[in-house]
Design a protein around this motif. Structure first.
Motif, mmCIF file in Angstrom:
data_model
loop_
_atom_site.group_PDB
_atom_site.id
_atom_site.type_symbol
_atom_site.label_atom_id
_atom_site.label_comp_id
_atom_site.label_asym_id
_atom_site.label_seq_id
_atom_site.Cartn_x
_atom_site.Cartn_y
_atom_site.Cartn_z
ATOM 1 N N ALA A 286 0.834 -1.207 0.000
ATOM 2 C CA ALA A 286 0.000 0.000 0.000
ATOM 3 C C ALA A 286 0.866 1.253 0.000
ATOM 4 O O ALA A 286 0.586 2.226 -0.711
ATOM 5 N N HIS A 287 1.937 1.253 0.791
ATOM 6 C CA HIS A 287 2.829 2.414 0.855
ATOM 7 C C HIS A 287 3.719 2.516 -0.374
ATOM 8 O O HIS A 287 4.004 3.611 -0.860
ATOM 9 N N CYS A 288 4.152 1.387 -0.878
ATOM 10 C CA CYS A 288 5.086 1.368 -1.999
ATOM 11 C C CYS A 288 4.422 1.838 -3.295
ATOM 12 O O CYS A 288 5.039 2.541 -4.095
ATOM 13 N N HIS A 289 3.158 1.476 -3.488
ATOM 14 C CA HIS A 289 2.490 1.717 -4.768
ATOM 15 C C HIS A 289 1.425 2.805 -4.725
ATOM 16 O O HIS A 289 0.764 3.048 -5.731
ATOM 17 N N ARG A 290 1.250 3.466 -3.580
ATOM 18 C CA ARG A 290 0.199 4.475 -3.488
ATOM 19 C C ARG A 290 0.498 5.667 -4.386
ATOM 20 O O ARG A 290 1.647 5.940 -4.738
ATOM 21 N N ASN A 291 -0.544 6.403 -4.753
ATOM 22 C CA ASN A 291 -0.403 7.622 -5.540
ATOM 23 C C ASN A 291 -0.148 8.779 -4.582
ATOM 24 O O ASN A 291 -1.035 9.182 -3.832
ATOM 25 N N LEU A 292 1.056 9.320 -4.612
ATOM 26 C CA LEU A 292 1.430 10.397 -3.692
ATOM 27 C C LEU A 292 0.896 11.757 -4.136
ATOM 28 O O LEU A 292 1.029 12.735 -3.394
ATOM 29 N N LEU A 293 0.286 11.820 -5.317
ATOM 30 C CA LEU A 293 -0.370 13.057 -5.741
ATOM 31 C C LEU A 293 -1.801 13.131 -5.212
ATOM 32 O O LEU A 293 -2.445 14.173 -5.293
ATOM 33 N N ASP A 294 -2.299 12.030 -4.707
ATOM 34 C CA ASP A 294 -3.627 11.967 -4.100
ATOM 35 C C ASP A 294 -3.453 12.175 -2.595
ATOM 36 O O ASP A 294 -2.738 11.427 -1.938
ATOM 37 N N GLU A 295 -4.092 13.186 -2.047
ATOM 38 C CA GLU A 295 -3.863 13.540 -0.638
ATOM 39 C C GLU A 295 -4.738 12.755 0.327
ATOM 40 O O GLU A 295 -5.027 13.203 1.428
ATOM 41 N N SER A 296 -5.148 11.559 -0.079
ATOM 42 C CA SER A 296 -5.852 10.661 0.834
ATOM 43 C C SER A 296 -4.821 9.851 1.617
ATOM 44 O O SER A 296 -3.635 9.833 1.278
ATOM 45 N N CYS A 297 -5.287 9.165 2.645
ATOM 46 C CA CYS A 297 -4.398 8.375 3.491
ATOM 47 C C CYS A 297 -4.596 6.886 3.225
ATOM 48 O O CYS A 297 -5.621 6.459 2.723
ATOM 49 N N ILE A 298 -3.594 6.122 3.598
ATOM 50 C CA ILE A 298 -3.732 4.666 3.572
ATOM 51 C C ILE A 298 -4.612 4.261 4.751
ATOM 52 O O ILE A 298 -4.456 4.773 5.864
ATOM 53 N N GLN A 299 -5.539 3.346 4.519
ATOM 54 C CA GLN A 299 -6.461 2.911 5.572
ATOM 55 C C GLN A 299 -6.351 1.405 5.784
ATOM 56 O O GLN A 299 -6.343 0.628 4.833
ATOM 57 N N VAL A 300 -6.255 1.039 7.052
ATOM 58 C CA VAL A 300 -6.181 -0.365 7.456
ATOM 59 C C VAL A 300 -7.359 -0.631 8.383
ATOM 60 O O VAL A 300 -7.473 -0.007 9.443
ATOM 61 N N ALA A 301 -8.257 -1.525 7.988
ATOM 62 C CA ALA A 301 -9.486 -1.758 8.742
ATOM 63 C C ALA A 301 -9.619 -3.234 9.107
ATOM 64 O O ALA A 301 -9.492 -4.103 8.245
ATOM 65 N N VAL A 302 -9.895 -3.484 10.383
ATOM 66 C CA VAL A 302 -10.135 -4.846 10.863
ATOM 67 C C VAL A 302 -11.627 -5.005 11.134
ATOM 68 O O VAL A 302 -12.200 -4.260 11.943
#
Length: 484
Positions: A286-302
């Motif tokens: 998720a961190h390696c391939h995320r779009n850094l031009l998109d100002e959303s965050c990575i989300q981890v949900a259980v």
């Protein structure tokens, strides 16, 4: 069969036209969108509503094919060269216009210009690209990685540089890699730092690896009761260097899933209900391939039934879902990917999906689910319902005890507060789930682009989900409390 796929319905890569529109611009949008996304086929002679093969009359066949070629040449910038050929299906002739994913992005309609004439494919439709998407397409076309650009104004300090070098060495040792000293010279070679006129300049990757400088660089983690996002049991937000975010997010998940014991002969072995290597791989990817031009965050949900990791940005530079599942990879963030490789976080390019699938299979879990959206990528790892020996408390109770033990509170919000327009959108959609962006804009009194931007954010927050086609689908409001 390819033929079955071509005529089974419209999709991200297939569009039908029963006949050619009088104005070529109506279908040139589709040609441009295919070139800007993952390629595709425009098929003339098929009814888009019934999927019935109507065909094209033979006496005008080659005239239409020439017309399409000329329209593409005259209308699209940079040049797009499609493959245009007739094909006989069920005794009728159709025209198949095949467009490859382009390398000189962004492609746009000459008459509208780059800002207004750039289109991308979203589900089964061609839509005008948002400014941030156009910027990413420009960088793809120029073969530029955003994380390797200079981070203007961000200082390069000896302390931060030394810590990053030491942390890389620690990760290498932990991963069992060959040990060697890492100095700022290596960071320069790896394009994390730049030299200019005797000065050291920070790249965006350097800022991401040494601080919480960018507000979007964070990992939001949450535990939910049940199978949706209606009720929180725990939530955290991790910031700082992205490699520490990864470790903290993995630890968060492990704290909030069951840890039990199995008996192997006379040996008692502790075992998590989900494979830690798959959890780690999901969050690293998720961190390696995320779009850094998109100002959303990575989300981890259980959830009660699954672990879900969502990263901003769809697939990169024309990469298709099928290619990803077959182990192909295109690197969006070259600097970060290189550092992750040096740290041992990435073992082999393109192996992440396979490692997750293999880990789930070895654990006897259901097959993980991979979902590609226009602006995000999601991986779901499903939990088994079996009970292990000496199982820990239910995840909610365990999470609450953990919070009390370390004296933490859950004050971090999973999402930001909704603005006035977003609240109005939710209210109107709770009354009519089929309202279009145009109708919402009319009712609220703002521009359609404003509505589309806010809907995009609501989807990223996990509040809105779109079901069905753009024409006949409907919206689901996931957060039930917002409908009251």
């Amino acid at each position: 069969m390819v033929e079955d796929t071509m005529f089974s319905g419209e999709s991200k890569n297939i569009e039908y036209k029963v006949s050619l529109p009088d104005k070529s611009e109506k279908y040139m949008k589709t040609i441009v969108a295919f070139a800007n996304t993952q390629g595709g086929k425009l098929i003339v002679g098929v009814d888009d509503k019934t999927h019935q093969i109507v065909g094209v009359e033979n006496d005008v066949l080659f005239q239409l094919m020439d017309g399409i070629a000329n329209a593409v040449s005259d209308s699209c910038v940079p040049q797009i060269i499609p493959d245009i050929e007739p094909q006989t299906v069920s005794g009728k002739t159709v025209i198949v216009v095949s467009v490859e994913a382009g390398k000189n992005r962004p492609y746009y309609l000459k008459s509208k210009g780059k800002d207004n004439g750039t289109y991308i494919r979203v589900a089964g439709t061609s839509r005008q690209a948002f400014p941030e998407k156009i910027k990413e397409l420009e960088m793809e076309g120029a073969r530029i990685s955003w994380d390797e650009l200079t981070c203007v104004g961000y200082p390069v300090s000896e302390e931060a540089t030394e810590k990053l070098c030491q942390d890389i060495e620690k990760f290498r040792k932990k991963a069992g890699m060959s040990e060697h000293s890492v100095k700022k010279e290596q960071l320069i070679n790896w394009k994390i730092l730049k030299q200019s006129e005797g000065q050291l300049l920070a790249t965006n990757a350097y800022a991401l690896l040494t601080s919480d400088y960018f507000s979007f660089s964070k990992t939001q983690c949450a535990v939910f009761k049940g199978k949706d996002r209606a009720v929180f049991l725990d939530k955290r937000e991790f910031t700082g260097p992205i490699y520490t975010q990864i470790e903290e997010a993995v630890d968060f998940v492990l704290r909030n899933i069951r840890l039990g014991a199995t008996i192997d002969g006379l040996v008692r072995k502790e075992k998590y209900e989900l494979p830690p290597e798959a959890i780690r791989e999901m969050i690293i990817n998720a961190h390696c391939h995320r779009n850094l031009l998109d100002e959303s965050c990575i989300q981890v949900a259980v959830y009660d039934d699954r672990l879900e990791v969502t990263s901003p940005g769809g697939l990169y530079n024309g990469l298709t879902y099928e290619e990803v599942m077959n182990g192909h990879s295109k690197i969006r963030n070259k600097g970060i990917a290189n550092i992750f490789s040096q740290m041992g976080l990435v073992e082999a390019w393109g192996s992440g999906i396979k490692r997750i699938l293999n880990a789930a299979e070895e654990y006897g879990l259901p097959k993980p689910k991979f979902q590609e959206f226009d602006n995000m990528f999601r991986v779901e790892l499903f939990r088994n319902s079996f009970q292990m020996i000496n199982e820990k408390e239910n995840i909610g109770e365990a999470s609450e005890k953990h919070r009390r033990s370390i004296g933490e509170t859950s004050e971090v919000a999973w999402r930001t507060d909704l603005n006035d327009t977003q609240q109005k959108i939710i209210k109107l959609l709770s009354e009519d789930h089929q309202l279009s962006a145009v109708k919402l804009a009319e009712k609220i009194g703002v521009a359609s682009r404003n509505i589309e931007n806010n809907i995009k954010k609501l989807k990223e927050y996990g509040i809105l989900i779109r079901h069905g086609s753009p024409k006949n689908g409907y919206w689901e409001i996931v957060d039930k409390d917002l409908q009251e």
